[in-house]
Scaffold this motif. Structure first.
Motif, PDB file in Angstrom:
ATOM      1  N   ILE A  73      25.522 -15.934   0.696  1.00 31.53           N
ATOM      2  CA  ILE A  73      24.656 -16.356   0.216  1.00 31.53           C
ATOM      3  C   ILE A  73      24.423 -16.157  -1.269  1.00 31.53           C
ATOM      4  O   ILE A  73      24.695 -15.216  -1.847  1.00 31.53           O
ATOM      5  N   SER A  74      23.303 -16.168  -1.635  1.00 31.90           N
ATOM      6  CA  SER A  74      22.864 -16.450  -2.689  1.00 31.90           C
ATOM      7  C   SER A  74      21.302 -15.146  -2.882  1.00 31.90           C
ATOM      8  O   SER A  74      20.216 -16.000  -2.183  1.00 31.90           O
ATOM      9  N   LEU A  75      20.566 -14.986  -3.703  1.00 30.31           N
ATOM     10  CA  LEU A  75      19.605 -13.868  -3.415  1.00 30.31           C
ATOM     11  C   LEU A  75      18.648 -13.619  -5.025  1.00 30.31           C
ATOM     12  O   LEU A  75      19.975 -13.784  -5.843  1.00 30.31           O
ATOM     13  N   GLY A  76      17.942 -13.727  -4.719  1.00 28.76           N
ATOM     14  CA  GLY A  76      16.525 -13.759  -5.948  1.00 28.76           C
ATOM     15  C   GLY A  76      16.046 -12.707  -5.490  1.00 28.76           C
ATOM     16  O   GLY A  76      15.159 -13.160  -4.690  1.00 28.76           O
ATOM     17  N   VAL A  77      15.756 -12.167  -6.856  1.00 31.40           N
ATOM     18  CA  VAL A  77      14.962 -10.730  -7.223  1.00 31.40           C
ATOM     19  C   VAL A  77      13.983 -10.924  -7.747  1.00 31.40           C
ATOM     20  O   VAL A  77      13.886 -11.157  -8.694  1.00 31.40           O
ATOM     21  N   SER A  78      12.813 -10.147  -7.546  1.00 28.30           N
ATOM     22  CA  SER A  78      11.907  -9.803  -7.986  1.00 28.30           C
ATOM     23  C   SER A  78      10.896  -8.305  -7.773  1.00 28.30           C
ATOM     24  O   SER A  78      11.362  -8.391  -7.031  1.00 28.30           O
ATOM     25  N   LEU A  79      10.602  -7.857  -8.693  1.00 26.22           N
ATOM     26  CA  LEU A  79       9.953  -6.243  -8.133  1.00 26.22           C
ATOM     27  C   LEU A  79       8.804  -6.304  -7.930  1.00 26.22           C
ATOM     28  O   LEU A  79       7.959  -6.986  -9.276  1.00 26.22           O
ATOM     29  N   TYR A  80       7.940  -5.610  -7.328  1.00 24.62           N
ATOM     30  CA  TYR A  80       6.823  -4.835  -7.435  1.00 24.62           C
ATOM     31  C   TYR A  80       6.399  -3.400  -7.733  1.00 24.62           C
ATOM     32  O   TYR A  80       7.513  -2.809  -7.395  1.00 24.62           O
ATOM     33  N   PRO A  81       5.551  -3.370  -8.661  1.00 20.89           N
ATOM     34  CA  PRO A  81       5.115  -3.697  -9.476  1.00 20.89           C
ATOM     35  C   PRO A  81       5.258  -4.899 -10.457  1.00 20.89           C
ATOM     36  O   PRO A  81       3.826  -5.341 -11.116  1.00 20.89           O
ATOM     37  N   TYR A  82       6.518  -4.350 -11.527  1.00 20.38           N
ATOM     38  CA  TYR A  82       6.499  -5.254 -13.113  1.00 20.38           C
ATOM     39  C   TYR A  82       6.339  -6.359 -12.591  1.00 20.38           C
ATOM     40  O   TYR A  82       6.208  -7.154 -13.448  1.00 20.38           O
ATOM     41  N   ASP A  83       6.842  -7.833 -11.510  1.00 21.76           N
ATOM     42  CA  ASP A  83       7.028  -8.913 -11.763  1.00 21.76           C
ATOM     43  C   ASP A  83       5.774  -9.486 -11.749  1.00 21.76           C
ATOM     44  O   ASP A  83       5.280 -11.071 -11.486  1.00 21.76           O
ATOM     45  N   GLY A  84       4.783  -8.795 -10.983  1.00 16.97           N
ATOM     46  CA  GLY A  84       3.869  -9.195 -10.346  1.00 16.97           C
ATOM     47  C   GLY A  84       3.326  -8.305  -8.888  1.00 16.97           C
ATOM     48  O   GLY A  84       4.498  -7.382  -8.922  1.00 16.97           O
ATOM     49  N   LYS A  85       1.631  -8.525  -8.127  1.00 18.27           N
ATOM     50  CA  LYS A  85       1.289  -7.344  -7.569  1.00 18.27           C
ATOM     51  C   LYS A  85       0.971  -8.611  -6.185  1.00 18.27           C
ATOM     52  O   LYS A  85       0.457  -8.059  -5.597  1.00 18.27           O
ATOM     53  N   HIS A  86       1.286  -9.593  -5.716  1.00 15.21           N
ATOM     54  CA  HIS A  86       0.530 -10.708  -5.536  1.00 15.21           C
ATOM     55  C   HIS A  86       1.907 -11.474  -4.206  1.00 15.21           C
ATOM     56  O   HIS A  86       2.787 -11.370  -5.338  1.00 15.21           O
ATOM     57  N   VAL A  87       1.653 -11.646  -3.707  1.00 20.66           N
ATOM     58  CA  VAL A  87       3.041 -12.169  -3.051  1.00 20.66           C
ATOM     59  C   VAL A  87       2.816 -13.680  -3.094  1.00 20.66           C
ATOM     60  O   VAL A  87       4.587 -14.178  -3.598  1.00 20.66           O
ATOM     61  N   LYS A 142       0.444  -1.296  -0.031  1.00 20.31           N
ATOM     62  CA  LYS A 142       0.077   0.213   0.281  1.00 20.31           C
ATOM     63  C   LYS A 142       0.485   1.620  -0.136  1.00 20.31           C
ATOM     64  O   LYS A 142       0.664   2.439  -0.734  1.00 20.31           O
ATOM     65  N   LYS A 143       2.072   1.159   0.529  1.00 18.85           N
ATOM     66  CA  LYS A 143       3.000   2.428   0.559  1.00 18.85           C
ATOM     67  C   LYS A 143       3.367   1.934  -0.493  1.00 18.85           C
ATOM     68  O   LYS A 143       3.857   3.460  -1.352  1.00 18.85           O
ATOM     69  N   ALA A 144       3.850   1.512  -1.554  1.00 19.79           N
ATOM     70  CA  ALA A 144       4.428   1.216  -2.301  1.00 19.79           C
ATOM     71  C   ALA A 144       3.940   2.020  -3.279  1.00 19.79           C
ATOM     72  O   ALA A 144       4.351   3.088  -4.490  1.00 19.79           O
ATOM     73  N   GLU A 145       2.618   1.938  -3.322  1.00 21.11           N
ATOM     74  CA  GLU A 145       1.343   2.214  -4.424  1.00 21.11           C
ATOM     75  C   GLU A 145       1.106   4.181  -3.798  1.00 21.11           C
ATOM     76  O   GLU A 145       1.194   4.247  -4.673  1.00 21.11           O
ATOM     77  N   LEU A 146       1.009   4.064  -2.660  1.00 19.18           N
ATOM     78  CA  LEU A 146       0.382   5.549  -2.406  1.00 19.18           C
ATOM     79  C   LEU A 146       1.871   6.958  -2.899  1.00 19.18           C
ATOM     80  O   LEU A 146       1.752   7.594  -3.642  1.00 19.18           O
TER      81      LEU A 146
END
Length: 704
Positions: A388-402, A289-293
């Motif tokens: 450590i190994s990290l995978g990154v997805s981006l809201y809202p580009y890669d999806g809007k649901h967890v 919600k904060k990111a959308e706002l």
């Protein structure tokens, strides 16, 4: 009697019940009963009988219910001529009756009956009400005296009230008069709670709620805030306006602290003190919600500690817990302002990176985080490298649901692992194919194990001075029925991650031992069969017992089995590892250290490990022809191994120049494509049969 009836007639119109009686005497002139001689209609109605039915009846036959127990009172009236007034409760008719008894003539009297029930009940109600009020007043006083609560009483229209304060039972009650009451009480409430309190009070006084109840913080005498539970009930006037409200303040500070502690435990991981999955489920929608706002990106990072299971297996879960605590502390420190980190389970974490406008900002922060893992750690006086190994997805580009963001971040993390670990990887659409392939391979591995789709290839190991085959290394191969041949570099990590490496490794060991025993039964000279043990296999429970069982099943002498452990396992020269290797060596099994030279640790551990064989990693061999540094390293490694009475093998020999160098500097055994590629079992048998072929293979390089 006529006179009696005449006078009775005068009372016939009286609305209340009235009757005339005459006393009955015995021979001695002593009254023994009485009889009714007349009655008015109201009396007939009262007793439910007609005048004809009751005239002449004895009093005890008719009047006993109406004037129960009055016989002696009647005698007194006839004797003294006085008027007597009696009040009685008649059970039979459930009424209070007032009887006025008049003397009439000698031996005669009249009774006027009056129903006093309504008045009496009102009187009793008033008495009971007073008793109740007295009782409640007593209870109220006991409550005030016996409770640690503050009792308050608010006159709403006058806006004044009294608070009964009592700190403990050793002190008397203190009354505090407040005016204006409401404003002064509101002034004590924590600013963040005022709006909720006012809203609750207004809803109750507007009769939108059945009772008033509210929890909030109030300022105490020392300036700090404590929690109270305020409860109360109001009184409304005939016009519907609230005029008075009373209630109590209960100190619930300790209860609130206990609830906060319980909430902390429920929402945080008990090992790392990081927020857990429950906290994530609550916080994620807020951060979205904060990111959308703010029209910002939200980085969804799925993180896994590289080789953590190996650390747990090597050093134990207590040691692993200490590592996770250190990792948790780093995350907590790094993401305490702009973002949040959650322990997902085991060695997996989720990081939400907020307040960013571009992907580059996210990548910068991840690089800074990775930098903190580029130096050795000292944990429990033990040095190790944690990555450590990290995978990154981006809201809202890669999806809007967890679910979508998590799945894509997981895909990206898997790709980071595939590329060598110790890095981050942004999600790309092309990864879906890789992820689906991974799933298909894992599913295929299970079928391959069930339907015996694996096979072993064997690469010969030659003594460098004589060219004699002294062993075979068993190498696992898999030809997928649909995908075709799949490299061990691809399917082995998937097998390790899924846990399938344990049953697969057991199959490899059993099959290799069975094949070596079969070659011996065919009459070939006994040779050793080498089998690789991964870290997952090495630390499995009851490893020694499983190996003994397989040797008994295949009837292979332990001296013809060699187990290879990688340097990444052996370098952790803990007492546990030394004990395991020692037990295996005592069985007669040879222990080889594989891929030597690829680890981080010093060479000091070699003198403590119960090994007989050192295999130099092929990465050093490749540079022999081009680098004087590689030459010096190889010379030093061979010299060191010989001083420790270890047999030295060079892996990955691909050229004649490499072979000649290793022979000149005293390397004991060699293997590689220059001498022989991995072979099927039938090809191995041909090689073992063909002494000339072995001779020819080495004649070109001067061995024969």
């Amino acid at each position: 009697m006529n006179t009696c009836f005449g006078k009775c007639f005068l009372f016939s119109k009286i609305a209340v019940p009235m009757a005339f009686y005459e006393m009955i005497y015995n021979k001695e002139g002593k009254p023994i009963d009485y009889q009714i001689i007349d009655a008015n209609p109201a009396y007939e109605e009262e007793v439910g009988k007609s005048r004809e039915e009751i005239l002449g009846k004895k009093g005890l036959e008719v009047m006993d219910q109406a004037v129960d127990g009055g016989f002696y009172d009647f005698c007194k009236v006839t004797e003294t001529g006085e008027v007597l007034r009696l009040e009685k409760y008649e059970n039979s008719i459930n009424k209070y009756v007032v009887m006025t008894i008049f003397p009439f003539q000698k031996s005669q009297f009249a009774i006027l009956f009056y129903d006093n029930t309504v008045y009496k009940k009102k009187e009793q109600a008033l008495v009971e009400r007073q008793k109740t009020m007295d009782k409640y007043e007593e209870i109220y006083e006991l409550v005030v005296e016996g409770s640690n609560d503050e009792i308050w009483d608010w006159l709403i229209l006058e806006d004044e009230g009294i608070i009964y304060l009592k700190n403990c039972c050793d002190f008397p009650i203190k009354e505090e008069l407040l005016k204006p009451f409401y404003a002064r009480r509101i002034a004590r409430i924590h600013p963040e709670d005022v709006k909720e309190v006012e809203k609750t009070v207004k809803k109750y006084l507007a009769r939108e709620e059945d009772y008033y109840k509210c929890e909030y913080r109030v300022k105490q005498e020392d300036g700090t805030y404590g929690w109270v539970l305020s409860r109360g009930k109001a009184i409304w006037n005939e016009q519907g306006y609230p005029i008075r409200m009373a209630g109590s303040y209960t100190d619930i500070t300790e209860k609130k602290f206990a609830e906060e502690k319980f909430r902390y435990v429920a929402y945080h991981d008990t090992l790392t003190y990081l927020p857990n999955k429950i906290a994530f489920e609550e916080m994620f929608p807020q951060m979205i919600k904060k990111a959308e706002l703010n029209r910002e990106l939200l980085g969804f990072v799925f993180l896994d500690v590289d080789n953590f299971k190996h650390i747990n297996d090597m050093k134990g879960h207590s040691f692993g817990d200490q590592v996770l605590k250190r990792i948790g502390a780093i995350f907590q420190d790094y993401f305490h302002e702009e973002g949040a980190v959650f322990r997902w389970g085991g060695d997996e974490f989720i990081i939400l990176i907020s307040s960013v406008q571009t992907v580059k900002e996210i990548e910068t922060r991840l690089l800074e985080l990775l930098e903190r893992f580029q130096h050795p750690w000292i944990v429990d006086q033990f040095e190790l490298f944690i990555t450590i190994s990290l995978g990154v997805s981006l809201y809202p580009y890669d999806g809007k649901h967890v679910e979508v963001l998590l799945q894509k971040a997981d895909m990206a993390m898997y790709q980071a692992k595939q590329k060598g670990k110790n890095r981050y990887q942004l999600y790309e659409k092309t990864m879906e194919n890789s992820f689906l392939r991974k799933i298909e391979i894992e599913r295929g591995l299970r079928k391959a194990l069930k339907y015996q789709q694996f096979e072993l290839h064997y690469q010969p190991l030659f003594r460098i001075r004589t060219g004699k085959i002294i062993g075979m290394e068993a190498l696992l191969r898999w030809n997928h029925p649909e995908l075709g041949p799949i490299s061990p570099l691809e399917f082995i990590p998937i097998a390790e991650e899924s846990g399938l490496i344990i049953p697969i490794g057991e199959w490899v060991l059993r099959e290799a031992c069975r094949q070596n025993k079969r070659w011996q039964q065919m009459g070939f000279d006994p040779i050793k069969i080498s089998v690789n043990l991964s870290a997952h296999q090495f630390f499995q429970p009851h490893l020694k017992e499983k190996i003994i069982t397989i040797l008994k099943e295949t009837k292979l002498n332990p001296r013809y089995l060699e187990l290879e452990v990688t340097e990444s396992v052996a370098v952790e020269s803990s007492q546990k590892i030394i004990e395991i290797l020692t037990e295996l060596k005592e069985l007669g099994i040879s222990i080889a250290l594989d891929d030597f030279g690829t680890g981080y640790s010093s060479l000091n551990y070699l003198q403590w490990l119960p090994i007989q064989h050192l295999k130099i990693d092929q990465s050093f061999i490749k540079g022999l022809e081009f680098s004087s540094t590689e030459v010096f390293i190889i010379q030093s490694l061979i010299s060191l191994a010989h001083h420790l009475d270890l047999v030295v093998t060079a892996e990955g020999i691909e050229t004649e120049q490499q072979f000649e160098f290793l022979r000149n500097y005293g390397c004991d055994t060699v293997q590689g494509y220059f001498l022989s590629p991995p072979l099927l079992k039938d090809e191995c048998e041909e090689l073992l049969k063909s002494k000339n072929r072995i001779k020819n293979s080495f004649s070109d390089i001067g061995l024969y």
